[in-house]
Scaffold this motif. Structure first.
Motif, PDB file in Angstrom:
ATOM      1  N   PRO A  85      72.021  33.181 -74.688  1.00 21.49           N
ATOM      2  CA  PRO A  85      71.950  31.911 -75.427  1.00 21.49           C
ATOM      3  C   PRO A  85      71.453  32.145 -76.858  1.00 21.49           C
ATOM      4  O   PRO A  85      70.390  32.710 -77.079  1.00 21.49           O
ATOM      5  CB  PRO A  85      70.944  31.090 -74.609  1.00 21.49           C
ATOM      6  N   GLY A  86      72.259  31.743 -77.821  1.00 21.77           N
ATOM      7  CA  GLY A  86      71.931  31.966 -79.218  1.00 21.77           C
ATOM      8  C   GLY A  86      72.495  33.248 -79.790  1.00 21.77           C
ATOM      9  O   GLY A  86      72.441  33.465 -81.001  1.00 21.77           O
ATOM     10  N   TYR A  87      73.046  34.119 -78.927  1.00 21.09           N
ATOM     11  CA  TYR A  87      73.629  35.386 -79.364  1.00 21.09           C
ATOM     12  C   TYR A  87      75.063  35.448 -78.841  1.00 21.09           C
ATOM     13  O   TYR A  87      75.283  35.417 -77.631  1.00 21.09           O
ATOM     14  CB  TYR A  87      72.819  36.572 -78.847  1.00 21.09           C
ATOM     15  N   PRO A  88      76.049  35.541 -79.716  1.00 27.42           N
ATOM     16  CA  PRO A  88      77.451  35.384 -79.305  1.00 27.42           C
ATOM     17  C   PRO A  88      77.924  36.424 -78.285  1.00 27.42           C
ATOM     18  O   PRO A  88      77.506  37.581 -78.301  1.00 27.42           O
ATOM     19  CB  PRO A  88      78.219  35.539 -80.616  1.00 27.42           C
ATOM     20  N   ASN A  89      78.825  35.980 -77.435  1.00 26.10           N
ATOM     21  CA  ASN A  89      79.551  36.847 -76.519  1.00 26.10           C
ATOM     22  C   ASN A  89      80.704  37.466 -77.304  1.00 26.10           C
ATOM     23  O   ASN A  89      81.543  36.763 -77.859  1.00 26.10           O
ATOM     24  CB  ASN A  89      80.079  36.014 -75.343  1.00 26.10           C
ATOM     25  N   LEU A  90      80.756  38.793 -77.354  1.00 26.16           N
ATOM     26  CA  LEU A  90      81.779  39.479 -78.126  1.00 26.16           C
ATOM     27  C   LEU A  90      83.015  39.804 -77.301  1.00 26.16           C
ATOM     28  O   LEU A  90      83.948  40.425 -77.819  1.00 26.16           O
ATOM     29  CB  LEU A  90      81.199  40.772 -78.714  1.00 26.16           C
TER      30      LEU A  90
END
Length: 284
Positions: A133-138
């Protein structure tokens, strides 16, 4: 006090130890074991004389043979560096799109990028690049700033909202907490949810969206990668998709920061990271 004595059955002297009436016999060690023990002592002494062993203040004893495993490791590293020098030189001179088009270079860059990712990126994006949450899924195909190799390279090189880099990606959603009442924020959140679920778009939140949000997110909510405005119509949400979470983002939006890696890692490693991230499946 325990006393040493001769055991009546075995005729062996005891050690004098006694546990609840059980006494310990003082049997001598087997001769072969003793000689093996002595040999290991002699071997250890010879080893410390022949090889580096005893630490000193700033170094260690070098040993009579002058051998150290560091020399072998250094030589192996030099051989490995020489073997990949040609690939590194080509990566340095070629744009990312051409690297990806070359099978050999792509495989090399992907492997090198995976190693660099484990050192520099997993802390935020996770070991599998699935994010938090808050850190993008690449791994998905939802890219805030675009998922082409060139766009990914720019994001990695200059970061996002990283003040120390003049070319950093920058976007900031205004805080509407003082502009909207809680009821208005709730109406707007319901409208945003309806945009992604095909619900009713004629409610009270429609005009609020048109007046305050459409300029960045678009009339349909599909977002704008040139502005770094996310797509509000898909199922991918960086800070949560519930009504309460959307209201929180409307009233007091969170803005993450990604470091700029160009100055830290150099052009070649940034390109390798770009190729690796693009290879995860979500690159455009």
């Amino acid at each position: 006090m325990s006393e040493r004595k001769i055991d009546e059955i075995s005729g062996v002297e005891t050690t004098g130890h006694n546990w609840d009436g059980i006494e310990e016999l003082d049997n001598p060690m087997p001769r072969w074991w003793l000689w093996t023990f002595y040999v290991t002592i002699v071997w250890a002494i010879c080893y410390t004389i022949a090889y580096p062993a005893w630490p000193l203040i700033n170094s260690a004893t070098t040993g009579l043979l002058g051998w150290a495993s560091r020399g072998d490791v250094r030589q192996e590293m030099q051989v490995a560096e020489a073997a990949k020098a040609d690939y590194v030189a080509k990566i340095a001179d070629m744009p990312v799109e051409d690297i990806i088009a070359d099978d050999n270079l792509r495989q090399f860059a992907t492997a090198a990028g995976a190693a660099a990712f484990k050192v520099n990126c997993v802390q935020c994006h996770g070991s599998g690049a699935a994010g938090f949450p808050g850190y993008p899924n690449l791994n998905d195909d939802d890219w805030l700033w675009g998922g082409t190799p060139e766009e990914i390279q720019t994001t990695i090189a200059h970061g996002v909202r990283y003040e120390e880099d003049e070319e950093t990606r920058y976007s900031e959603m205004p805080a509407f907490g003082d502009m909207f009442s809680r009821e208005e924020a709730s109406s707007l959140a319901k409208h945003v949810i309806a945009m992604g679920q095909g619900g009713d778009l004629t409610g009270p939140g429609a005009q609020l969206y048109a007046d305050n949000c459409a300029s960045c997110h678009g009339e349909t909510g599909a977002g704008d990668q040139a502005l770094g405005a996310p797509d509000l119509t898909d199922a991918i949400w960086l800070y949560g998709s519930s009504e309460a979470e959307i209201i929180a983002q409307i009233r007091a939006p969170k803005h993450g920061v990604m470091p700029a890696w160009q100055a830290r890692l150099g052009d070649v490693t940034v390109k390798e990271l770009t190729v690796y991230v693009h290879s995860l499946g979500g690159g455009q």
